[in-house]
Design a protein around this motif. Structure first.
Motif, short mmCIF file in Angstrom:
data_model
loop_
_atom_site.label_atom_id
_atom_site.label_comp_id
_atom_site.label_asym_id
_atom_site.label_seq_id
_atom_site.Cartn_x
_atom_site.Cartn_y
_atom_site.Cartn_z
N ALA A 71 0.76 -2.05 -0.07
CA ALA A 71 0.01 -0.18 -0.33
C ALA A 71 0.80 1.26 -0.15
O ALA A 71 1.80 1.44 0.80
N LEU A 72 0.35 2.48 -0.78
CA LEU A 72 1.11 3.63 -0.98
C LEU A 72 0.61 4.55 0.07
O LEU A 72 -0.47 4.77 -0.04
N ARG A 73 1.08 4.59 1.11
CA ARG A 73 0.58 6.03 2.47
C ARG A 73 0.71 7.03 2.50
O ARG A 73 0.21 7.61 3.29
N THR A 74 2.08 6.74 2.09
CA THR A 74 2.68 7.85 2.89
C THR A 74 3.90 8.38 1.19
O THR A 74 3.49 7.92 0.61
N PHE B 175 4.20 -0.14 2.01
CA PHE B 175 5.33 -0.18 1.21
C PHE B 175 6.67 -0.52 2.05
O PHE B 175 7.28 -1.13 1.27
N ALA B 176 7.12 1.10 2.15
CA ALA B 176 8.49 1.00 2.73
C ALA B 176 8.86 0.38 4.19
O ALA B 176 9.78 0.50 3.94
N ALA B 177 7.79 -0.56 4.59
CA ALA B 177 7.96 -0.51 5.80
C ALA B 177 7.90 -2.38 5.33
O ALA B 177 7.41 -2.90 6.08
N GLY C 159 10.04 -3.38 0.52
CA GLY C 159 10.15 -1.57 0.37
C GLY C 159 11.43 -1.33 1.02
O GLY C 159 12.34 -0.86 0.87
N LEU C 160 11.60 -2.55 2.28
CA LEU C 160 13.00 -2.31 2.62
C LEU C 160 14.40 -2.78 2.49
O LEU C 160 15.43 -1.44 2.51
N ASP D 290 6.49 5.88 1.37
CA ASP D 290 6.42 4.20 0.54
C ASP D 290 6.31 4.72 -0.88
O ASP D 290 6.91 4.12 -2.12
N VAL D 291 5.72 6.60 -1.54
CA VAL D 291 6.10 6.09 -3.32
C VAL D 291 7.32 6.70 -3.79
O VAL D 291 7.72 5.90 -4.69
N VAL D 292 7.92 6.77 -2.78
CA VAL D 292 10.10 7.43 -2.84
C VAL D 292 10.57 6.47 -2.72
O VAL D 292 11.14 5.46 -4.04
#
Length: 229
Positions: free
Chosen positions: A1-4, A51-53, A57-58, A7-9
């Motif tokens: 999920a792209l929440r922040t 996604f970043a987490a 993403g990590l 996430d997008v970056v």
């Protein structure tokens, strides 16, 4: 999920990596200040990211050279094993001369943990960095390090990695065949002082060993090591 925004970056960076066949994005034109802002974005939004987490993403984040090493350089953490150490931990101030150490940031602890970057205790610092360097230290620095170990041995003795590191480290001055001892007194010149690891020496309190190897140079620790911790 792209929440922040993080996430997008991270998602865009992952797409770029895929286009490069898994290679790392080129960061030569990205300034240190920009890399720092990127790191702050990921750190500040880690708790609320999707996604970043995530694992993917990590893994993407690990390949971005946005992390500040203890020596001030910007590095990625995919190229090796990295650690961090709080400034209040013993010997933390000496770690900038070693590779693989990231600048400690209390606000980034959760992100570091998610990325698999461990935070060191004093026992960890001693085992990973100090003990392997004892032989090459100036006598005064070596004496200070060993004094710390002795002072806290009631607690440190239960740390297996530290015990193994000390067992292999060359820091014990030996008894010479003339009965003399190494002059590791903290002076500037310790040439001629023979240092061995504990595993290379015999216990002079074992009567059979004392009898068999009596008079042989370099078999026993000097007398100052006879005091039990």
């Amino acid at each position: 999920a792209l929440r922040t925004a993080a996430d997008v970056v991270a998602f865009k960076a992952q797409q770029i990596k895929s286009c490069l066949g898994g290679g790392r994005p080129w960061f030569a034109s990205v300034t240190d200040a920009q890399r720092e802002r990127l790191f702050q974005l990921f750190a500040s939004q880690h708790a609320s990211s999707g996604f970043a987490a995530s694992g993917e993403g990590l893994e993407t984040m690990r390949s971005l050279p946005m992390f500040t090493a203890a020596n001030g350089e910007k590095v990625d953490v995919a190229s090796g094993e990295y650690v961090t150490c709080p400034p209040g931990v013993a010997f933390a101030e000496t770690l900038s001369r070693f590779g693989g150490v990231l600048e400690h940031r209390a606000s980034s602890r959760d992100l570091y943990a998610a990325l698999g970057v461990p935070e060191l205790s004093d026992a960890d610092v001693l085992a990973r960095f100090v003990a392997p360097s004892l032989r090459d230290m100036a006598p005064e620095a070596r004496r200070d390090a060993l004094a710390y170990v002795r002072k806290h041995w009631h607690r440190l003795r239960d740390d297996d990695p530290l015990c193994r590191a000390l067992g292999a480290a060359k820091f014990v001055d030996v008894l010479r065949d003339d009965g003399g001892e190494g002059d590791d007194d903290g002076g500037d010149d310790d040439d001629g002082v023979e240092l061995k690891s504990p595993g290379e020496l015999y216990d002079p309190e074992v009567e059979l060993l004392a009898a068999v190897f009596r008079g042989q140079s370099g078999c026993f620790p000097s007398r100052k090591w006879s005091t039990r911790a």
